[in-house]
Design a protein around this motif. Structure first.
Motif, PDB file in Angstrom:
ATOM      1  N   ALA A 123       0.879 -19.798 -45.208  1.00 44.30           N
ATOM      2  CA  ALA A 123       0.705 -19.643 -43.780  1.00 44.30           C
ATOM      3  C   ALA A 123       0.604 -17.959 -43.280  1.00 44.30           C
ATOM      4  N   THR A 141      -0.245 -17.183 -38.315  1.00 41.77           N
ATOM      5  CA  THR A 141       0.519 -18.394 -39.450  1.00 41.77           C
ATOM      6  C   THR A 141      -1.298 -19.427 -39.236  1.00 41.77           C
ATOM      7  N   GLN A 142      -1.367 -20.102 -40.228  1.00 39.99           N
ATOM      8  CA  GLN A 142      -1.403 -20.995 -41.031  1.00 39.99           C
ATOM      9  C   GLN A 142      -1.749 -22.563 -41.765  1.00 39.99           C
ATOM     10  N   SER A 143      -1.042 -23.140 -40.832  1.00 42.39           N
ATOM     11  CA  SER A 143      -0.402 -24.095 -41.567  1.00 42.39           C
ATOM     12  C   SER A 143      -1.041 -25.463 -42.420  1.00 42.39           C
ATOM     13  N   GLN A 144      -1.938 -25.872 -41.511  1.00 42.15           N
ATOM     14  CA  GLN A 144      -2.831 -26.677 -41.477  1.00 42.15           C
ATOM     15  C   GLN A 144      -3.656 -26.655 -43.218  1.00 42.15           C
ATOM     16  N   ALA A 148       2.802 -24.777 -44.019  1.00 40.25           N
ATOM     17  CA  ALA A 148       4.054 -24.883 -43.090  1.00 40.25           C
ATOM     18  C   ALA A 148       5.364 -24.602 -43.610  1.00 40.25           C
ATOM     19  N   ARG A 149       5.767 -25.329 -44.594  1.00 45.39           N
ATOM     20  CA  ARG A 149       6.567 -25.191 -45.227  1.00 45.39           C
ATOM     21  C   ARG A 149       7.052 -24.155 -46.306  1.00 45.39           C
ATOM     22  N   TRP A 151       6.533 -20.954 -44.434  1.00 45.21           N
ATOM     23  CA  TRP A 151       7.608 -20.460 -43.625  1.00 45.21           C
ATOM     24  C   TRP A 151       8.294 -21.132 -42.508  1.00 45.21           C
ATOM     25  N   ASP A 156       7.054 -31.948 -44.133  1.00 48.16           N
ATOM     26  CA  ASP A 156       5.979 -31.309 -43.962  1.00 48.16           C
ATOM     27  C   ASP A 156       4.727 -32.229 -43.967  1.00 48.16           C
ATOM     28  N   TYR A 203       2.375 -29.365 -40.156  1.00 46.74           N
ATOM     29  CA  TYR A 203       0.781 -28.406 -39.933  1.00 46.74           C
ATOM     30  C   TYR A 203       0.392 -28.140 -37.955  1.00 46.74           C
ATOM     31  N   ALA A 206       2.795 -22.939 -35.125  1.00 46.68           N
ATOM     32  CA  ALA A 206       1.970 -21.924 -35.200  1.00 46.68           C
ATOM     33  C   ALA A 206       2.644 -20.475 -34.642  1.00 46.68           C
ATOM     34  N   ASN A 275      -3.923 -25.512 -32.502  1.00 48.10           N
ATOM     35  CA  ASN A 275      -2.465 -25.594 -32.881  1.00 48.10           C
ATOM     36  C   ASN A 275      -2.145 -26.072 -31.232  1.00 48.10           C
TER      37      ASN A 275
END
Length: 606
Positions: A123, A141-144, A148-149, A151, A156, A203, A206, A275
């Motif tokens: 991420a 960050t880019q969680s989608q 997210a898992r 960082w 999730d 997700y 951010a 976000n």
């Protein structure tokens, strides 16, 4: 406005992309402490999860991928202030990571997890100063969809929501921002505090850290960017408050307090990421004429479709994106007129037709309701969810009229605010509130073909654009032998959309000498518009047009937006000797790309 109650109900459908989705115990609120270390490219974290239903079971399951778990404690009535909790990281799946199973003592109400991220956490993109417009490092960050898992140990799944507060420590010369309440100026201590009182899925977590400045646009909107980029971004997004007001007129109040944009460095892999309170956007939309800001309207629309009512699983991704594309174009029509919105719709149809042809018109991946179990949910991030989803709503609009559809959508967002929605539940709601009230309406819509059938049903409305008709007239003149220079007066007021449509309309196998004449007339190879360049370069690659090679190389080394770079690498691969050239370029450029992009390109280039 009263704050929403944190929503922790189970997803409506089992989530195949989350170990935690079947956990009987759910999280409700996160207290997060992070220390950002640019030298080691790691985050050191302390995540305290408050539990929504602590008595529901003896085990809490979280998602974790490539995290070092250093210790877990639990708190609650009758427990010591720092009672240790037994935990286990289960077998790691390359895509899903590992389940983090935490044993709960009777009375446990919260767990506290001390952890560290890996330097290569998927991420996180750590940029050196040379990769930014300034002289400082940068992190975003880019969680989608399920990063997210990497960082944060979390549940999730898009169907699980929580509120959060955070303390983030960064080097004192850098500013930290999150998808939450944000500072607007630098703190000398390098310590920043954040709060998100509206419940969100993981997700939408951010974080960004960099040499950033802020410029307000209205009492509730503003722009963050690197100082060198901020003046251009402020001018480009001058209509931001008008966009928010237009969205509210269409589908109800904005529920997230502020709406700010963060312009990221060009390695950001997407056009934008919605976000909450802080949309991330690519600098490739800074065209200088506000002609690419429909992307901002799209991310803003997600404040209703996606952030407010969220797809329960990634199989239901069209519920986020189909509504958002429809909403985006309604915002643009409200601001700039129907002719403008029709251009966007025609471009969207072009992209949809190309995607269906590429995937295969009978492929189940052209269904709206996807089956992504065992696959990366990013495989569902195609024009099917976006444009076919939008066309379903356009077809419904053609049958019931805009006023009825607008009433339905507005009530849908209001009724299911801060909740998850899966396809089956949505279809039940659609039938009950709209289709069943008019006999034969569902048969006219052919709903099952849209949702669980391949390709694009032939009852999709045909959309045309008067402005594109002028582009097509210019293309016809060019094909009939008119010199490109003679078209200059006809094209002087064209927007980015007209130019992209023009480039899409050129014959795909023009020789280099003809491209040279077009380039001399219109200056495509030296354009500062990323959309125009991305539509021009496939022509130059196929023709071996030498004057475009240096700009193409610069583009691929500098821009990380996946929408642009993947088709360009594919075009290079399709040329004689292209595999070696593509791999050489990629070897130089890869460090500038986010893992979302490299995951696709690594597979493409072997």
């Amino acid at each position: 406005m009263p704050l929403p109650t944190p929503h922790a109900s189970a997803p409506l459908s089992a989530d195949p992309h989350s170990h935690a989705s079947r956990s009987p115990v759910r999280v409700s609120h996160l207290v997060l402490e992070l220390s950002v270390d640019f030298e080691s490219r790691t985050l050191a974290g302390l995540a305290t999860w408050q539990l929504a239903n602590p008595g529901a079971g003896s085990e809490l399951v979280l998602d974790a991928r490539d995290l070092v778990i250093e210790g877990v404690e639990q708190t609650g009535p009758g427990l010591a202030a720092s009672a240790p909790a037994a935990f286990e990281l289960g077998p790691a799946d390359p895509l899903l990571g590992a389940p983090l199973r935490i044993s709960l003592a009777p009375g446990a109400a919260a767990v506290r997890i001390r952890y560290r991220t890996a330097p290569g956490a998927a991420a996180l993109q750590w940029l050196v100063p040379e990769q930014t417009s300034g002289s400082q490092p940068f992190l975003f960050t880019q969680s989608q969809a399920i990063l997210a898992r990497t960082w944060l140990p979390c549940q999730d799944s898009p169907g699980i929501r929580f509120t959060y507060e955070a303390t983030v420590r960064v080097p004192p010369h850098l500013l930290a921002l999150m998808s939450a309440s944000n500072p607007q100026e630098l703190h000398a201590t390098g310590t920043y505090h954040f709060r998100m009182d509206q419940p969100i899925p993981a997700y939408l977590m951010a974080l960004a850290v960099g040499d950033l400045a802020f410029a307000p646009l209205s009492s509730r909107t503003g722009i963050y960017a690197e100082p060198a980029t901020l003046p251009l971004a402020t001018a480009e997004f001058g209509d931001l408050e008008n966009m928010v007001a237009a969205a509210e007129q269409l589908y109800g109040p904005y529920r997230w307090e502020r709406y700010d944009l963060l312009v990221l460095p060009p390695s950001f892999p997407f056009g934008g990421m919605e976000n909450p309170r802080l949309t991330f956007v690519t600098p490739t939309i800074l065209a200088g004429d506000r002609s690419l800001t429909s992307l901002v309207a799209h991310e803003l629309a997600h404040s209703w479709s996606g952030n407010l009512v969220t797809n329960a699983t990634w199989n239901d991704f069209w519920l986020n994106e189909g509504f958002t594309v429809y909403f985006e174009r309604r915002i643009m029509e409200h601001l700039y007129g129907r002719d403008y919105a029709q251009m966007l719709q025609v471009l969207g149809r072009t992209g949809l037709d190309h995607t269906i042809e590429e995937i295969g018109p009978l492929s189940p991946d052209t269904h709206l309701r996807l089956q992504l179990a065992g696959r990366d949910p990013d495989e569902g991030l195609t024009e099917i969810a976006y444009e076919k989803g939008c066309y379903l709503l356009l077809t419904l609009e053609s049958l019931v009229g805009r006023p009825r559809l607008d009433t339905f959508i507005k009530e849908y967002f209001a009724r299911f605010s801060f909740q998850a929605m899966d396809t089956a539940t949505f279809l039940d709601y659609l039938r009950r509130e709209l289709l069943d009230r008019e006999p034969g309406l569902e048969a006219k819509l052919r709903l099952a073909e849209w949702v669980d059938g391949p390709g694009l049903p032939d009852n999709a409305p045909s959309i045309s654009s008067t402005r594109f008709a002028q582009v097509e007239a210019a293309l016809a003149r060019l094909a009939a032998g008119t010199a490109p220079t003679e078209l200059a007066t006809d094209t002087v007021e064209w927007s980015s959309h007209e130019w992209v449509h023009f480039l899409h309309g050129l014959p795909p196998a023009l020789p280099a000498d003809e491209l040279a004449g077009i380039d001399a007339a219109f200056g495509f190879s030296t354009s500062g518009n990323a959309e125009v360049l991305a539509a021009w370069f496939p022509h130059t690659i196929r023709a071996g047009y030498q004057p475009a090679e240096v700009p193409l190389r610069k583009f691929l080394l500098h821009v990380g937006r996946r929408k642009f770079i993947v088709p360009l690498y594919k075009a290079i691969l399709a040329t004689p000797g292209g595999a070696g050239k593509a791999r050489q370029l990629y070897a130089e450029a890869r460090a500038n790309y986010h893992s979302v992009a490299t995951g696709t390109l690594d597979a493409l280039l072997k």
